[in-house]
Design a protein around this motif. Structure first.
Motif, mmCIF file in Angstrom:
data_model
loop_
_atom_site.group_PDB
_atom_site.id
_atom_site.type_symbol
_atom_site.label_atom_id
_atom_site.label_comp_id
_atom_site.label_asym_id
_atom_site.label_seq_id
_atom_site.Cartn_x
_atom_site.Cartn_y
_atom_site.Cartn_z
ATOM 1 N N HIS A 60 6.418 21.854 -14.147
ATOM 2 C CA HIS A 60 5.280 22.620 -14.647
ATOM 3 C C HIS A 60 4.211 22.832 -13.572
ATOM 4 C CE1 HIS A 60 6.638 22.608 -18.851
ATOM 5 N NE2 HIS A 60 7.023 21.371 -18.640
ATOM 6 N N ALA A 61 4.595 22.529 -12.317
ATOM 7 C CA ALA A 61 3.619 22.691 -11.232
ATOM 8 C C ALA A 61 3.301 24.168 -11.034
ATOM 9 C CB ALA A 61 4.182 22.099 -9.943
ATOM 10 N N THR A 62 2.070 24.429 -10.708
ATOM 11 C CA THR A 62 1.639 25.796 -10.442
ATOM 12 C C THR A 62 1.805 26.093 -8.964
ATOM 13 O OG1 THR A 62 0.041 25.772 -12.254
ATOM 14 C CG2 THR A 62 -0.317 27.388 -10.497
ATOM 15 N N THR A 63 2.466 27.198 -8.664
ATOM 16 C CA THR A 63 2.598 27.645 -7.280
ATOM 17 C C THR A 63 1.385 28.486 -6.933
ATOM 18 O OG1 THR A 63 5.019 27.694 -7.423
ATOM 19 C CG2 THR A 63 3.999 28.980 -5.652
ATOM 20 N N THR A 64 0.727 28.126 -5.853
ATOM 21 C CA THR A 64 -0.471 28.865 -5.431
ATOM 22 C C THR A 64 -0.138 29.767 -4.253
ATOM 23 O OG1 THR A 64 -1.912 27.061 -6.157
ATOM 24 C CG2 THR A 64 -2.852 28.680 -4.639
ATOM 25 N N LEU A 65 -0.429 31.050 -4.419
ATOM 26 C CA LEU A 65 -0.219 32.045 -3.370
ATOM 27 C C LEU A 65 -1.588 32.426 -2.816
ATOM 28 C CD1 LEU A 65 2.271 33.771 -2.256
ATOM 29 C CD2 LEU A 65 1.310 35.632 -3.612
ATOM 30 N N TYR A 66 -1.764 32.214 -1.517
ATOM 31 C CA TYR A 66 -3.045 32.523 -0.887
ATOM 32 C C TYR A 66 -2.975 33.905 -0.226
ATOM 33 C CZ TYR A 66 -4.326 27.672 -1.700
ATOM 34 O OH TYR A 66 -4.622 26.476 -2.302
ATOM 35 N N GLU B 170 0.182 37.364 -12.102
ATOM 36 C CA GLU B 170 0.291 35.958 -12.499
ATOM 37 C C GLU B 170 1.009 35.834 -13.840
ATOM 38 O OE1 GLU B 170 -3.719 34.007 -10.437
ATOM 39 O OE2 GLU B 170 -3.860 34.900 -12.450
ATOM 40 N N LYS B 171 0.669 36.705 -14.776
ATOM 41 C CA LYS B 171 1.257 36.633 -16.118
ATOM 42 C C LYS B 171 2.754 36.877 -16.096
ATOM 43 C CE LYS B 171 0.625 38.483 -20.801
ATOM 44 N NZ LYS B 171 -0.143 39.436 -21.653
ATOM 45 N N SER B 172 3.195 37.794 -15.232
ATOM 46 C CA SER B 172 4.623 38.143 -15.206
ATOM 47 C C SER B 172 5.446 37.209 -14.333
ATOM 48 C CB SER B 172 4.805 39.581 -14.718
ATOM 49 O OG SER B 172 4.363 39.713 -13.377
ATOM 50 N N ASN B 173 4.795 36.279 -13.641
ATOM 51 C CA ASN B 173 5.542 35.384 -12.742
ATOM 52 C C ASN B 173 5.402 33.911 -13.096
ATOM 53 O OD1 ASN B 173 6.826 36.936 -10.285
ATOM 54 N ND2 ASN B 173 4.893 37.960 -10.752
ATOM 55 N N GLY B 174 5.056 33.616 -14.334
ATOM 56 C CA GLY B 174 5.054 32.233 -14.794
ATOM 57 C C GLY B 174 3.929 31.409 -14.208
ATOM 58 N N ASP B 175 4.272 30.197 -13.771
ATOM 59 C CA ASP B 175 3.258 29.259 -13.271
ATOM 60 C C ASP B 175 2.849 29.604 -11.851
ATOM 61 O OD1 ASP B 175 3.107 27.659 -15.601
ATOM 62 O OD2 ASP B 175 5.024 26.744 -15.068
ATOM 63 N N VAL B 176 2.128 30.708 -11.721
ATOM 64 C CA VAL B 176 1.684 31.185 -10.411
ATOM 65 C C VAL B 176 0.179 31.403 -10.447
ATOM 66 C CG1 VAL B 176 1.741 33.151 -8.822
ATOM 67 C CG2 VAL B 176 3.870 32.266 -9.777
ATOM 68 N N LYS B 177 -0.476 30.961 -9.402
ATOM 69 C CA LYS B 177 -1.905 31.194 -9.239
ATOM 70 C C LYS B 177 -2.125 31.901 -7.908
ATOM 71 C CE LYS B 177 -6.368 30.666 -10.051
ATOM 72 N NZ LYS B 177 -7.021 31.412 -11.154
ATOM 73 N N VAL B 178 -2.780 33.066 -7.938
ATOM 74 C CA VAL B 178 -3.079 33.812 -6.719
ATOM 75 C C VAL B 178 -4.551 33.602 -6.374
ATOM 76 C CG1 VAL B 178 -3.132 36.063 -5.591
ATOM 77 C CG2 VAL B 178 -1.313 35.536 -7.233
ATOM 78 N N VAL B 179 -4.785 33.095 -5.180
ATOM 79 C CA VAL B 179 -6.147 32.809 -4.721
ATOM 80 C C VAL B 179 -6.478 33.723 -3.548
ATOM 81 C CG1 VAL B 179 -7.686 31.070 -3.699
ATOM 82 C CG2 VAL B 179 -6.016 30.409 -5.455
ATOM 83 N N THR B 180 -7.576 34.444 -3.647
ATOM 84 C CA THR B 180 -7.980 35.334 -2.552
ATOM 85 C C THR B 180 -8.813 34.562 -1.535
ATOM 86 O OG1 THR B 180 -9.918 36.054 -3.825
ATOM 87 C CG2 THR B 180 -7.939 37.438 -3.937
#
Length: 345
Positions: free
Chosen positions: A22-28, A49-59
């Protein structure tokens, strides 16, 4: 004790497995700040993010120079996964080995040729035209016809009424290159550009400051008649109600590609590739056009008539002048030093 230790170890493994599952993958994402970052965070990132599951995009906001410096500092290490850069700095990033190869995908076949970077290590997500912005209120007041040519920048009637961005800014560099071309030079012979800048254009310059806020204020206060600027910036001023229009000079406006690449050291290459492909989808391309005034790179993008009228059309895109950054970039530091000595003295 041994049984308890084994049980504890198994519990730990199970716990780690559950946590990782359940870890969130963070994309910078290294991105332009201001309205561009706001657009990404509000309209672009949430659906991804919604369409790719446990993903967090950080700018990670910054201009092209700042983001390029961050990529150089992290070279070979995880950090920024996707980077937005203007085309000049992007070619520098490619030459420095900072951008990985883009994975093949159907969307790349839908792009204009001008949007492709050599070696497929980056792509333009939007196309901006560098040309001339003029103050419609001041021109009407003076009874002047709108500018039509790069050569108009040297007209003495604009003395003290011109903004010419320094060549540390892409718009200013584009103007220098065009003046060189129109006066017998080229990227490999920049002297004619410097000569006309020094003799005929610099005397007309009120400011070399490329700050959008400063230029907006000067247009609003009728302090300036002309500025070398991009169509997207001009559209932002028009949206604020300022009396300014953009002109494609008859000799050609210069292409400024809003580039993006997957960083070579990304720890999440597959997800980063997916994000770049998503940015190139017609839906996101339309958001970029409406928000940033950039011409879509994807030829299948459909725009409302009001938006299409304010961005480079397919015909205008085909006529944009391209810069040979492989030739220009090695000279930029020397040219900037010369500019500071001869033009902004």
């Amino acid at each position: 004790m041994r049984q308890f230790g084994l049980a504890a170890a198994m519990a730990a493994v199970i716990s780690v497995g559950v946590t990782n599952a359940h870890a969130t993958t963070t994309l910078y994402v290294g991105a332009y700040g201001g309205s561009f970052e706001q657009m990404l965070r509000k309209d672009v990132i949430p659906p991804f993010e919604k369409s790719n599951g446990d993903v967090k995009v950080v700018t990670v906001p910054g201009d092209s120079t700042t983001t390029l410096a961050k990529l150089e500092a992290q070279k070979g290490k995880a950090g920024i996964d996707v980077a937005f850069l203007d085309d000049g700095p992007m070619y520098q990033a490619i030459q420095l080995g900072l951008c990985g190869k883009l994975a093949d995908a159907p969307v790349y076949k839908d792009l204009y040729d001008i949007a492709r970077f050599k070696g497929d290590r980056a792509v333009a997500v939007g196309l901006i035209a560098t040309g001339i912005a003029y103050n419609t209120h001041l021109f009407k007041q003076k009874g002047w016809a709108p500018p039509t040519s790069w050569k108009d920048l040297a007209d003495p009637k604009y003395k003290g009424l011109l903004v010419m961005p320094s060549i540390i800014n892409t718009y200013g560099l584009h103007a220098l290159l065009m003046e060189a071309r129109l006066n017998g030079g080229s990227e490999t012979d920049i002297d004619p550009g410097f000569a006309v800048m020094k003799k005929s254009i610099a005397p007309n310059v009120l400011s070399f400051d490329p700050s959008p806020g400063k230029i907006a204020q000067m247009f609003g206060d009728d302090e300036i008649a002309l500025a070398v600027w991009g169509n997207g910036r001009v559209q932002a001023l028009r949206d604020q109600g300022l009396p300014v229009k953009f002109v494609y000079p008859k000799e050609g406006a210069v292409a400024l590609g809003m580039g993006v690449c997957v960083v070579a050291s990304s720890a999440h290459n597959t997800l980063a590739q997916k994000f770049v492909q998503y940015i190139l989808s017609p839906h996101v391309q339309a958001i970029l056009a409406q928000s940033q005034g950039v011409g879509p790179s994807n030829r299948n993008t459909k725009l409302p008539p009001a938006v299409a009228a304010e961005v480079p059309s397919p015909d205008e895109i085909s006529k944009l002048v391209r810069v040979n950054w492989d030739v220009v970039n090695p000279h930029r530091n020397a040219w900037t030093q010369r500019w500071n000595r001869e033009i902004e003295q």
